[in-house]
Scaffold this motif. Sequence first.
Motif, short mmCIF file in Angstrom:
data_model
loop_
_atom_site.label_atom_id
_atom_site.label_comp_id
_atom_site.label_asym_id
_atom_site.label_seq_id
_atom_site.Cartn_x
_atom_site.Cartn_y
_atom_site.Cartn_z
N TYR A 243 6.00 14.50 25.83
CA TYR A 243 4.86 13.70 25.42
C TYR A 243 3.89 14.48 24.55
N THR A 244 4.12 15.78 24.38
CA THR A 244 3.18 16.59 23.61
C THR A 244 3.82 17.30 22.43
N SER A 245 5.11 17.10 22.22
CA SER A 245 5.83 17.88 21.22
C SER A 245 5.93 17.26 19.84
N GLY A 246 5.37 16.10 19.62
CA GLY A 246 5.40 15.49 18.30
C GLY A 246 6.78 15.02 17.88
N TYR A 247 7.43 14.22 18.68
CA TYR A 247 8.75 13.71 18.34
C TYR A 247 8.67 12.68 17.22
N PHE A 248 9.72 12.61 16.43
CA PHE A 248 9.81 11.65 15.36
C PHE A 248 11.09 10.86 15.56
N PHE A 249 11.01 9.54 15.59
CA PHE A 249 12.13 8.68 15.92
C PHE A 249 12.53 7.87 14.70
N ALA A 250 13.64 8.20 14.10
CA ALA A 250 14.10 7.49 12.91
C ALA A 250 14.84 6.23 13.33
N VAL A 251 14.56 5.13 12.66
CA VAL A 251 15.21 3.84 12.92
C VAL A 251 15.63 3.25 11.58
N PRO A 252 16.35 2.12 11.60
CA PRO A 252 16.79 1.53 10.34
C PRO A 252 15.65 1.25 9.38
N ALA A 253 16.02 1.10 8.12
CA ALA A 253 15.04 0.88 7.05
C ALA A 253 14.18 -0.34 7.34
N PRO A 254 12.87 -0.23 7.07
CA PRO A 254 11.99 -1.38 7.25
C PRO A 254 12.16 -2.37 6.11
N GLY A 255 11.73 -3.59 6.33
CA GLY A 255 11.67 -4.55 5.24
C GLY A 255 10.43 -4.28 4.42
N LEU A 256 10.55 -4.23 3.10
CA LEU A 256 9.42 -3.96 2.22
C LEU A 256 9.36 -5.09 1.21
N SER A 257 8.30 -5.88 1.28
CA SER A 257 8.18 -7.03 0.39
C SER A 257 7.87 -6.61 -1.03
N PRO A 258 8.33 -7.37 -2.00
CA PRO A 258 7.95 -7.07 -3.39
C PRO A 258 6.50 -7.44 -3.63
N ALA A 259 5.89 -6.80 -4.61
CA ALA A 259 4.54 -7.17 -5.01
C ALA A 259 4.65 -8.46 -5.81
N LEU A 260 3.87 -9.42 -5.45
CA LEU A 260 3.90 -10.71 -6.13
C LEU A 260 2.68 -10.85 -7.02
N ALA A 261 2.86 -11.39 -8.20
CA ALA A 261 1.74 -11.58 -9.11
C ALA A 261 2.06 -12.74 -10.04
N ASP A 262 1.01 -13.36 -10.54
CA ASP A 262 1.20 -14.33 -11.61
C ASP A 262 0.46 -13.81 -12.84
N ALA A 263 0.48 -14.54 -13.90
CA ALA A 263 -0.08 -14.05 -15.16
C ALA A 263 -1.57 -13.73 -15.08
N ASP A 264 -2.30 -14.44 -14.22
CA ASP A 264 -3.75 -14.26 -14.16
C ASP A 264 -4.22 -13.39 -12.99
N GLN A 265 -3.31 -12.97 -12.12
CA GLN A 265 -3.69 -12.22 -10.93
C GLN A 265 -2.98 -10.88 -10.88
N PRO A 266 -3.65 -9.84 -10.39
CA PRO A 266 -2.96 -8.56 -10.20
C PRO A 266 -1.96 -8.69 -9.05
N ALA A 267 -1.03 -7.76 -8.99
CA ALA A 267 -0.04 -7.77 -7.91
C ALA A 267 -0.73 -7.67 -6.56
N SER A 268 -0.22 -8.39 -5.59
CA SER A 268 -0.77 -8.32 -4.25
C SER A 268 -0.28 -7.04 -3.57
N GLN A 269 -0.84 -6.75 -2.41
CA GLN A 269 -0.43 -5.56 -1.69
C GLN A 269 1.02 -5.69 -1.24
N ARG A 270 1.73 -4.57 -1.30
CA ARG A 270 3.09 -4.51 -0.80
C ARG A 270 3.02 -4.44 0.72
N THR A 271 3.78 -5.25 1.39
CA THR A 271 3.80 -5.25 2.85
C THR A 271 5.13 -4.72 3.35
N PHE A 272 5.12 -4.27 4.60
CA PHE A 272 6.36 -3.83 5.24
C PHE A 272 6.35 -4.25 6.69
#
Length: 118
Positions: free
Chosen positions: A7-36
């Motif tokens: 509980y004190t050693s700083g373990y790191f647990f690797a798991v399968p790749a997360p889903g990462l959404s694309p940045a969405l934008a239209d002509a008049d708006q900047p890209a939205s935040q990328r989510t995961f």
Amino acid sequence: METPAAYTSGYFFAVPAPGLSPALADADQPASQRTFRGVAYSGEVLAEWGERFVIDLASLTLPDPCPTLLQHDRDAPIGVCTLAVTGTALTCDGYLLTNEDAQKLAASADEGFPWQLS
């Protein structure tokens, strides 16, 4: 009572790749935040330095919000997430920052690199 090293050693647990959404934008708006979204810990037995252990999700204290760091480096923040215990897993939902490290991560994910959560 002494806290076990697991509980004190700083373990790191690797798991399968997360889903990462694309940045969405239209002509008049900047890209939205990328989510995961992904699983940070699946509930399975872990082994490190010859020891086997599991994380007690029922008593786990979850930071809210939780920082998302590149390579576990506190000097490389790339996002913010919310953690939740879902069944026997620890899951996360979050968004990437707009800094250079986060944008590089997003670009490599767009090219197919299977990033992992831990």
